[in-house]
Design a protein around this motif. Structure first.
Motif, PDB file in Angstrom:
ATOM      1  N   GLU A   1     -21.954  37.168  79.415  1.00 47.92           N
ATOM      2  CA  GLU A   1     -21.903  37.822  78.114  1.00 47.92           C
ATOM      3  C   GLU A   1     -20.486  38.160  77.642  1.00 47.92           C
ATOM      4  O   GLU A   1     -20.237  38.260  76.440  1.00 47.92           O
TER       5      GLU A   1
ATOM      6  N   ARG B   1     -18.634  36.458  74.696  1.00 42.97           N
ATOM      7  CA  ARG B   1     -19.219  36.806  73.388  1.00 42.97           C
ATOM      8  C   ARG B   1     -18.760  38.194  72.946  1.00 42.97           C
ATOM      9  O   ARG B   1     -18.520  38.426  71.752  1.00 42.97           O
TER      10      ARG B   1
ATOM     11  N   ASN C   1     -15.258  37.812  71.641  1.00 40.14           N
ATOM     12  CA  ASN C   1     -15.295  37.206  70.318  1.00 40.14           C
ATOM     13  C   ASN C   1     -15.678  38.237  69.254  1.00 40.14           C
ATOM     14  O   ASN C   1     -15.010  38.355  68.220  1.00 40.14           O
TER      15      ASN C   1
END
Length: 183
Positions: free
Chosen positions: A137, A140, A143
């Motif tokens: 995870e 992400r 990001n």
């Protein structure tokens, strides 16, 4: 990302290697309380060169590496609250994994201090750095957090640019004025 998907040393640019090294150095500073100048000297003299060098970091841009570290230390009081604001409710930066914290600090430092690096490039680079350390995870999260901060700090880089028609294009409904194309 599978282990075989992780970048090979030959696929890593000098600046990417510098970012990876900066994350490792920030982690070391965070966990061991190592002084900024001491960690820069250690990395420059041992980790990035010499007999004990890390092959993934061997081609690192040494100046860029030190610039990232100095920016994080110089602007940490500004950087940490920005990251805190973007984390999920109930989460604070101090609760985040130490490596993830180092990645986020490095990324935000570039966004606030390195306008020579486009925001989207910085975000993409730190997502890739996260993939060096994590499989799940965390890329992400990197990001999402960096994108939100970048959109606030560098609004103009994310504004939609108006599309200008090419000089040869004609507006809709206008007849073609090229005489050679008339029957």
């Amino acid at each position: 990302m599978m282990a075989e998907d992780k970048p090979k040393p030959s696929e890593i640019t000098a600046r990417t290697a510098a970012r990876i090294a900066a994350v490792q150095a920030l982690y070391q500073m965070d966990m061991a309380g190592t002084d900024l100048n001491d960690v820069i000297a250690e990395f420059l003299n041992e980790r990035l060169s010499g007999d004990n060098r890390d092959e993934m970091l061997a081609g690192a841009d040494r100046v860029f590496f030190a610039d990232i570290l100095r920016a994080v230390v110089r602007r940490q009081r500004e950087i940490d609250p920005m990251i805190d604001e973007q984390l999920a409710v109930g989460w604070r930066l101090v609760r985040v994994d130490s490596i993830l914290r180092a990645i986020l600090r490095g990324g935000v430092a570039e966004l606030v201090d390195r306008y020579d690096v486009p925001a989207r490039v910085a975000i993409s680079e730190y997502v890739n750095v996260a993939r060096v350390f994590f499989d799940e995870e965390e890329p992400r999260v990197v990001n999402g957090v960096l994108d939100k901060i970048a959109r606030r700090l560098r609004t103009s880089e994310f504004e939609k640019k108006p599309v200008t028609p090419s000089p040869r294009a004609r507006p809709p409904g206008q007849p073609n004025s090229n005489p050679s194309s008339t029957p």
